[in-house]
Design a protein around this motif. Structure first.
Motif, short mmCIF file in Angstrom:
data_model
loop_
_atom_site.label_atom_id
_atom_site.label_comp_id
_atom_site.label_asym_id
_atom_site.label_seq_id
_atom_site.Cartn_x
_atom_site.Cartn_y
_atom_site.Cartn_z
N GLN A 158 2.80 3.53 6.94
CA GLN A 158 3.33 3.23 5.65
C GLN A 158 2.60 3.91 4.47
O GLN A 158 3.27 4.26 3.59
CB GLN A 158 2.76 1.69 5.44
CG GLN A 158 3.46 0.60 6.47
CD GLN A 158 2.74 -0.80 6.10
OE1 GLN A 158 3.37 -1.23 5.07
NE2 GLN A 158 1.71 -1.23 6.88
N MET A 159 1.31 4.22 4.74
CA MET A 159 0.96 5.14 3.52
C MET A 159 1.30 6.46 3.18
O MET A 159 1.68 6.88 2.23
CB MET A 159 -0.54 4.80 3.62
CG MET A 159 -1.47 3.51 3.74
SD MET A 159 -3.15 3.65 4.15
CE MET A 159 -3.87 3.88 2.40
N LEU A 160 1.70 6.93 4.62
CA LEU A 160 1.96 8.29 4.50
C LEU A 160 3.67 8.23 4.01
O LEU A 160 3.97 9.28 3.17
CB LEU A 160 2.09 9.08 5.96
CG LEU A 160 2.63 10.37 6.03
CD1 LEU A 160 1.84 11.39 5.11
CD2 LEU A 160 2.44 10.87 7.34
N ALA A 161 4.26 7.48 4.34
CA ALA A 161 5.67 7.30 3.91
C ALA A 161 5.77 7.03 2.25
O ALA A 161 6.59 7.61 1.59
CB ALA A 161 6.52 6.16 4.46
N ALA A 211 -3.71 0.51 16.90
CA ALA A 211 -2.14 0.33 16.93
C ALA A 211 -2.01 -0.22 15.25
O ALA A 211 -1.07 0.31 14.65
CB ALA A 211 -1.58 -0.70 17.48
N ARG A 212 -2.86 -1.21 14.56
CA ARG A 212 -2.88 -1.62 13.55
C ARG A 212 -3.10 -0.72 12.46
O ARG A 212 -2.55 -0.57 11.65
CB ARG A 212 -3.83 -2.80 13.25
CG ARG A 212 -3.67 -3.94 14.24
CD ARG A 212 -4.50 -5.31 13.71
NE ARG A 212 -4.30 -5.71 12.25
CZ ARG A 212 -4.92 -6.21 11.48
NH1 ARG A 212 -6.30 -6.46 11.98
NH2 ARG A 212 -4.50 -6.70 10.39
N ALA A 213 -4.08 0.10 12.79
CA ALA A 213 -4.59 1.22 11.79
C ALA A 213 -3.35 2.42 11.43
O ALA A 213 -3.12 2.73 10.62
CB ALA A 213 -5.78 2.06 12.31
N LEU A 214 -2.66 2.83 12.80
CA LEU A 214 -1.73 3.66 12.63
C LEU A 214 -0.46 3.11 12.02
O LEU A 214 0.27 3.99 11.33
CB LEU A 214 -1.34 4.31 14.07
CG LEU A 214 -2.31 5.14 14.63
CD1 LEU A 214 -2.00 5.55 16.01
CD2 LEU A 214 -2.79 6.36 14.00
N HIS A 215 -0.42 1.91 12.21
CA HIS A 215 0.74 1.21 11.39
C HIS A 215 0.75 1.35 10.07
O HIS A 215 1.58 1.85 9.33
CB HIS A 215 0.91 -0.27 11.99
CG HIS A 215 2.14 -0.91 11.15
ND1 HIS A 215 2.04 -1.72 10.14
CD2 HIS A 215 3.40 -1.30 11.59
CE1 HIS A 215 3.17 -2.24 9.93
NE2 HIS A 215 4.04 -1.99 10.60
N LEU A 216 -0.60 1.17 9.53
CA LEU A 216 -0.84 1.19 8.22
C LEU A 216 -0.93 2.55 7.74
O LEU A 216 -0.35 2.66 6.58
CB LEU A 216 -2.35 0.62 7.99
CG LEU A 216 -3.02 0.95 6.51
CD1 LEU A 216 -2.01 0.24 5.36
CD2 LEU A 216 -4.24 0.42 6.59
N LEU A 217 -1.43 3.64 8.28
CA LEU A 217 -1.36 5.14 8.04
C LEU A 217 0.17 5.40 7.90
O LEU A 217 0.41 6.05 7.11
CB LEU A 217 -2.08 5.74 9.04
CG LEU A 217 -2.33 7.22 8.58
CD1 LEU A 217 -3.19 7.33 7.48
CD2 LEU A 217 -2.90 8.20 9.83
N GLY A 231 -5.35 8.33 -3.07
CA GLY A 231 -6.89 8.25 -2.99
C GLY A 231 -7.02 7.15 -1.82
O GLY A 231 -7.84 7.54 -1.01
N ASP A 232 -6.09 6.03 -1.68
CA ASP A 232 -6.32 5.38 -0.64
C ASP A 232 -6.00 5.85 0.64
O ASP A 232 -6.63 5.78 1.62
CB ASP A 232 -5.80 4.05 -0.88
CG ASP A 232 -6.30 3.09 -1.82
OD1 ASP A 232 -7.49 3.32 -2.08
OD2 ASP A 232 -5.46 1.75 -2.34
#
Length: 258
Positions: free
Chosen positions: A242-245, A234-240, A194-195
């Motif tokens: 992590q979430m995708l993994a 850059a911060r957003a893609l770093h977070l994305l 969901g997130d």
């Protein structure tokens, strides 16, 4: 009558052996990439194999040949074509198609993700030329992969959504909300899926304030944070990443028999 049999080419038995996933990957690449192939294909076609390989250890080594320890090298861009081919072939099990798309996402976002991790320092193993070539290679393959959306399983669709926001277009961004509606209906906020899908939609908005706020809120709550002074994208893609993994670790299990 000549009783001398014609000798087989060296390595024939080894090429035909190895873990099942190696044989499957080799068959797909042979069918879809006849002729000259990138150097990373040698792990599929050369005679020498590691006797300790099983499916898991083989594809770990194979993927590391392409994106070595999450860094881009001069040959990385060439090897990414192998991942794109595997991601687009239904003979490859869904969990491995997910992993191929996930690795394409990682290759396309190496520069941003590492920048966010090390800000304000320069990433230790940065190779801007190789990173740019890798990003371009993934971008060239993304439209074809996104065209597979209607036929893909949920796990691979989630990975494809990540690629869609890395390479936004006027056609793909508006399509994301209806394409992800089923996920948002089934998975509430504060769950991993969901997130993830809601954050994808925030990225699709291309509203920097919204992206910055969502990045802050999510990293404060659940994820490894990055320096607030680092570039928002850059911060957003770093977070994305992590979430995708984490989503992939949950959805790409072989429980569905694929």
């Amino acid at each position: 009558m000549d009783t001398h049999a014609e000798p087989e080419p060296p390595g024939t038995d080894a090429i035909a052996s190895g873990p099942p996933i190696r044989q499957l990957f080799r068959d797909v690449i042979a069918d879809r990439l006849p002729g000259q192939r990138p150097p990373q294909a040698a792990m599929l076609f050369d005679g020498e194999i590691d006797p300790s390989w099983d499916d898991r250890s083989f594809f770990g080594d194979f993927y590391n040949e392409i994106l070595h320890q999450d860094t881009c090298q001069p040959a990385t861009a060439d090897g990414l074509v192998l991942l794109a081919v595997l991601a687009a072939d239904d003979r490859v099990p869904a969990r491995h198609r997910f992993q191929a798309v996930h690795l394409l996402f990682r290759a396309a976002t190496v520069a941003e993700r590492h920048l966010a991790e090390t800000w304000p320092d320069t990433p230790l193993h940065a190779d801007p030329d190789s990173e740019a070539r890798a990003r371009s290679a993934v971008q060239a393959r993304t439209p074809g992969l996104l065209n597979r959306w209607p036929a893909e399983c949920p796990a691979v669709r989630l990975a494809l959504a990540g690629l869609a926001v890395v390479f936004p277009t006027d056609r793909t961004l508006p399509a994301l909300a209806p394409r992800l509606q089923g996920f948002t209906d089934q998975h509430r906020s504060s769950t991993d899926i969901g997130d993830y899908v809601r954050f994808v939609l925030v990225l699709a908005s291309q509203d920097e304030d919204r992206i910055r706020t969502a990045t802050e809120n999510l990293t404060d709550a659940h994820w490894a944070g990055t320096a607030r002074e680092a570039p928002t994208q850059a911060r957003a893609l770093h977070l994305l990443g992590q979430m995708l993994a984490k989503v992939g670790a949950e959805l790409a299990q072989p429980r569905d028999g694929q």
